[in-house]
Design an enzyme around this catalytic site. Sequence first.
Site, PDB file in Angstrom:
ATOM      1  N   THR A   7       0.800  -1.226   0.000  1.00  0.00           N
ATOM      2  CA  THR A   7       0.000   0.000   0.000  1.00  0.00           C
ATOM      3  C   THR A   7       0.835   1.280   0.000  1.00  0.00           C
ATOM      4  OG1 THR A   7      -1.513   1.263   1.439  1.00  0.00           O
ATOM      5  CG2 THR A   7      -0.123  -0.317   2.534  1.00  0.00           C
ATOM      6  N   TYR A  56      -2.278   0.295  10.344  1.00  0.00           N
ATOM      7  CA  TYR A  56      -2.399  -0.481   9.101  1.00  0.00           C
ATOM      8  C   TYR A  56      -1.109  -0.376   8.283  1.00  0.00           C
ATOM      9  CZ  TYR A  56      -3.869  -1.290   4.214  1.00  0.00           C
ATOM     10  OH  TYR A  56      -3.952  -1.707   2.908  1.00  0.00           O
TER      11      TYR A  56
HETATM   12  P1  NDP Z   1     -10.526  -6.360   0.714  1.00  0.00           P
HETATM   13  O1  NDP Z   1     -10.735  -5.744   2.056  1.00  0.00           O
HETATM   14  O2  NDP Z   1     -11.545  -6.141  -0.348  1.00  0.00           O
HETATM   15  O3  NDP Z   1     -10.378  -7.942   0.892  1.00  0.00           O
HETATM   16  C1  NDP Z   1      -9.609  -8.482   1.922  1.00  0.00           C
HETATM   17  C2  NDP Z   1      -9.613  -9.988   1.774  1.00  0.00           C
HETATM   18  O4  NDP Z   1      -8.807 -10.513   2.845  1.00  0.00           O
HETATM   19  C3  NDP Z   1     -11.003 -10.625   1.869  1.00  0.00           C
HETATM   20  O5  NDP Z   1     -11.099 -11.688   0.969  1.00  0.00           O
HETATM   21  C4  NDP Z   1     -11.005 -11.151   3.309  1.00  0.00           C
HETATM   22  O6  NDP Z   1     -11.813 -12.271   3.505  1.00  0.00           O
HETATM   23  C5  NDP Z   1      -9.547 -11.562   3.444  1.00  0.00           C
HETATM   24  N1  NDP Z   1      -9.195 -11.699   4.851  1.00  0.00           N
HETATM   25  C6  NDP Z   1      -9.220 -10.740   5.808  1.00  0.00           C
HETATM   26  N2  NDP Z   1      -8.900 -11.278   6.988  1.00  0.00           N
HETATM   27  C7  NDP Z   1      -8.694 -12.604   6.777  1.00  0.00           C
HETATM   28  C8  NDP Z   1      -8.360 -13.699   7.607  1.00  0.00           C
HETATM   29  N3  NDP Z   1      -8.174 -13.554   8.919  1.00  0.00           N
HETATM   30  N4  NDP Z   1      -8.198 -14.918   7.036  1.00  0.00           N
HETATM   31  C9  NDP Z   1      -8.389 -15.094   5.721  1.00  0.00           C
HETATM   32  N5  NDP Z   1      -8.730 -14.109   4.873  1.00  0.00           N
HETATM   33  C10 NDP Z   1      -8.882 -12.874   5.404  1.00  0.00           C
HETATM   34  O7  NDP Z   1      -9.081  -5.937   0.232  1.00  0.00           O
HETATM   35  P2  NDP Z   1      -8.660  -5.323  -1.189  1.00  0.00           P
HETATM   36  O8  NDP Z   1      -8.943  -6.330  -2.252  1.00  0.00           O
HETATM   37  O9  NDP Z   1      -9.211  -3.950  -1.301  1.00  0.00           O
HETATM   38  O10 NDP Z   1      -7.082  -5.177  -0.999  1.00  0.00           O
HETATM   39  C11 NDP Z   1      -6.165  -6.076  -1.635  1.00  0.00           C
HETATM   40  C12 NDP Z   1      -4.759  -5.735  -1.231  1.00  0.00           C
HETATM   41  O11 NDP Z   1      -4.440  -4.404  -1.654  1.00  0.00           O
HETATM   42  C13 NDP Z   1      -4.482  -5.756   0.279  1.00  0.00           C
HETATM   43  O12 NDP Z   1      -3.200  -6.261   0.493  1.00  0.00           O
HETATM   44  C14 NDP Z   1      -4.512  -4.291   0.686  1.00  0.00           C
HETATM   45  O13 NDP Z   1      -3.707  -4.060   1.820  1.00  0.00           O
HETATM   46  C15 NDP Z   1      -3.951  -3.641  -0.558  1.00  0.00           C
HETATM   47  N6  NDP Z   1      -4.396  -2.266  -0.746  1.00  0.00           N
HETATM   48  C16 NDP Z   1      -5.745  -1.966  -0.733  1.00  0.00           C
HETATM   49  C17 NDP Z   1      -6.162  -0.658  -0.903  1.00  0.00           C
HETATM   50  C18 NDP Z   1      -7.620  -0.301  -0.886  1.00  0.00           C
HETATM   51  O14 NDP Z   1      -7.929   0.881  -1.126  1.00  0.00           O
HETATM   52  N7  NDP Z   1      -8.546  -1.242  -0.648  1.00  0.00           N
HETATM   53  C19 NDP Z   1      -5.189   0.439  -1.113  1.00  0.00           C
HETATM   54  C20 NDP Z   1      -3.809   0.011  -1.139  1.00  0.00           C
HETATM   55  C21 NDP Z   1      -3.456  -1.296  -0.972  1.00  0.00           C
HETATM   56  P3  NDP Z   1     -13.340 -12.132   4.032  1.00  0.00           P
HETATM   57  O15 NDP Z   1     -14.162 -11.836   2.819  1.00  0.00           O
HETATM   58  O16 NDP Z   1     -13.614 -13.471   4.620  1.00  0.00           O
HETATM   59  O17 NDP Z   1     -13.345 -11.021   5.038  1.00  0.00           O
END
Ligand code: NDP
Length: 299
Positions: free
Chosen positions: A96, A120
């Site tokens: 990020t 975070y």
């Molecule tokens: P989302 O919040 O949409 O999705 C997160 C995913 O992680 C979900 O599938 C969730 O599963 C899973 N997850 C969370 N906790 C657990 C757990 N304990 N065990 C297993 N699975 C888990 O994330 P994004 O797709 O938006 O982000 C993708 C990547 O990009 C991440 O690494 C994020 O840090 C990075 N990023 C995102 C930004 C943003 O604006 N969103 C900006 C910059 C970077 P469940 O559905 O079960 O909760």
Amino acid sequence: MLTGATGQVGHALAETLGGHTLVMPGRDALDLSRPDRIASCVERIAPDLIINPAAYTAVDKAEAEPELARLINTEAVRALAQAAALHGIGLVHFSTDYVFDGTKEEAYRESDPTCPINVYGRTKRDGESAIIDSGCAFWILRTSWVYGRHGGNFMKTILRLAQERDALCVVNDQFGAPTSDEVIAQTLRQMLEAGKGRITEHMRASTGIYHLTCGGQTSWHAYACKLVDAMPSLGLVSRMSSRDVQGIASAAYPTAARRPANSRLHTDKLRHTFHLDLPHWAEALDQCLALMASSPSSH
Ligand code: NDP
């Protein structure tokens, strides 16, 4: 092996990489808050590659849940990277813009020192370090301001609020590049294809951190105005026009977690290493909105 397939980026990757055999353990099969269980899960699946878009992404909530955020964003990532190193496979991980403090005038490069200003960001930065320490072949893809048709995000929030309210206040002093899950997934597909089936060797040769965002820059306020203006073409009735979207300073909108004012990431390294283009953020947004207009169930 693809984690987080229920999330924004994970969902887009599951669709885009459909030509590959994907094993997608959900939270029930692989709970990342239990890093001690990761090694055996990877051993059971025996993948050729691990792709990890799963993360603890609730930026404000992380301030109150630092231990859970650390387990998922740092310790689980360490375990995935150690498993990748042990089995001699690559790890694609997502990180990020929040690893930076946002005080730099220009866009951040991969070589700039990190200095996160919230929990975070710190847990994500520590996850990056754990991967580098593991010795596995890796791509860490830092992205920003992610949105898409699936899951919750700023774009969807604005489209909803503009149907419910007569006016909105949106911060106008944070700058970055909205990046669609679709652009992220298509870019990773091209990066993988460049390996011509020899993915681990390809990743070893290009191991590193890459910035993967759309081109251009905007503020949350200008982004919100563009969304509100686009609503009629999406078939959505808005109660406001962009004139009703007021720009405010971050100081007037206090949140639990501080956010960097400058989230802009330089993408030269990725574009030059893999010989690919990244679309301007407004162009990618128009494409996403057009897709939403053609399949109304997704808004
Ligand atoms: P989302 O919040 O949409 O999705 C997160 C995913 O992680 C979900 O599938 C969730 O599963 C899973 N997850 C969370 N906790 C657990 C757990 N304990 N065990 C297993 N699975 C888990 O994330 P994004 O797709 O938006 O982000 C993708 C990547 O990009 C991440 O690494 C994020 O840090 C990075 N990023 C995102 C930004 C943003 O604006 N969103 C900006 C910059 C970077 P469940 O559905 O079960 O909760």
